[in-house]
Design an enzyme around this catalytic site. Structure first.
Site, PDB file in Angstrom:
ATOM      1  N   SER A   1       0.861  -1.182   0.000  1.00  0.00           N
ATOM      2  CA  SER A   1       0.000   0.000   0.000  1.00  0.00           C
ATOM      3  C   SER A   1       0.891   1.223   0.000  1.00  0.00           C
ATOM      4  O   SER A   1       2.066   1.160   0.376  1.00  0.00           O
ATOM      5  CB  SER A   1      -0.877   0.008   1.258  1.00  0.00           C
ATOM      6  OG  SER A   1      -1.518   1.249   1.437  1.00  0.00           O
TER       7      SER A   1
ATOM      8  N   TYR B   1      -2.112  -0.371  10.398  1.00  0.00           N
ATOM      9  CA  TYR B   1      -2.243  -0.776   8.994  1.00  0.00           C
ATOM     10  C   TYR B   1      -0.945  -0.518   8.232  1.00  0.00           C
ATOM     11  O   TYR B   1      -0.443  -1.393   7.511  1.00  0.00           O
ATOM     12  CB  TYR B   1      -3.398  -0.011   8.337  1.00  0.00           C
ATOM     13  CG  TYR B   1      -3.548  -0.298   6.858  1.00  0.00           C
ATOM     14  CD1 TYR B   1      -4.072  -1.513   6.431  1.00  0.00           C
ATOM     15  CD2 TYR B   1      -3.163   0.632   5.904  1.00  0.00           C
ATOM     16  CE1 TYR B   1      -4.215  -1.790   5.079  1.00  0.00           C
ATOM     17  CE2 TYR B   1      -3.297   0.364   4.546  1.00  0.00           C
ATOM     18  CZ  TYR B   1      -3.818  -0.849   4.141  1.00  0.00           C
ATOM     19  OH  TYR B   1      -3.947  -1.123   2.805  1.00  0.00           O
TER      20      TYR B   1
END
Length: 244
Positions: free
Chosen positions: A142, A155
């Site tokens: 990501s 995350y």
């Protein structure tokens, strides 16, 4: 000619979003795809669409947090198609929240899916690829692996771990291609599990300029289709207006 015809490609997190778009695009370009996720009713529908379009696809339920389940998933691809050329470890979750919300169960879920899920995919596919003399492991990280913002601490940590695992594997292997795909904001179901209300609003604002999953699928196609001696190590794809 794209270096993809008849490649056997296993994809986790394939029931929607990036996984679904990638499966369809790779199949249209001649790959044999195995779709995996927990929601088999969605997988069945996607596979039917691929078959209708003349592509080759199968599906199998898989829980990426279960090592034996992932091993069975990759074993199914090997049994069905005689080899495994690519695994796309794409399954992931993103229940963002501030640290002081202490959503520790959600932290555990992110660690189990985003990190252990990737490790389980590698553990299942790597021995097969080494035995057949080559293959490619693609992991979804990501932009969060490169940038930390409020609510993304855990995350981002899991996605940095994906980046680090991928880089370590790349350096260790002389015959396995290793690619990290790092998407920016994409319009997918990712984040639908956010339980912190202010964070839901934050993500909604970010997604006003979100990419279509097909854009990320094209990045995967690019990495897979390169000559066998070319290793695309990382692709970062984000909306032009996304500053972070």
């Amino acid at each position: 000619m794209l270096n993809i015809e008849n490649k056997v490609i296993a994809i986790t997190g394939a029931s929607s979003g990036i996984g679904e778009a990638t499966a369809k695009l790779l199949a249209r370009n001649g790959a044999k795809v195995l779709l995996g996720a927990r929601r088999t009713e969605k997988l069945e529908k996607i596979v039917e669409e691929i078959h209708t379009s003349g592509g080759t696809a199968e599906f199998k339920a898989v829980d990426v947090t279960d090592r034996e389940d992932v091993k069975a998933f990759i074993g199914f691809a090997k049994d069905k198609f005689d080899r495994v050329d690519v695994i796309f470890n794409n399954a992931g979750v993103m229940p963002l929240s501030p640290m002081n919300a202490l959503k520790v169960e959600e932290w555990d879920t992110m660690i189990n899916v985003n990190i252990n899920g990737v490790l389980n995919g590698i553990a299942a596919a790597l021995p097969i690829m080494e035995a057949q003399g080559g293959g490619q492991i693609i992991n979804t990280a990501s932009i969060g692996a490169h940038v930390v913002v409020p609510t993304s601490a855990v995350y981002s940590a899991t996605k940095y771990a994906v980046w680090a695992i991928s880089e370590g594997l790349r350096q260790e292997s002389k015959i396995i291609r290793v690619t990290v795909i790092s998407p920016g904001v994409v319009e997918t179901e990712l984040g639908s599990d956010i339980t912190d209300e202010p964070t839901k609003g934050f993500l909604k604002e970010l997604r006003k300029d979100a990419l279509n999953p097909d854009t990320i699928a094209s990045a995967v196609l690019y990495a897979v289709s390169q000559p066998d001696d070319v290793d695309v190590n990382e692709v970062i794809v984000r909306p032009i207006r996304q500053m972070m």
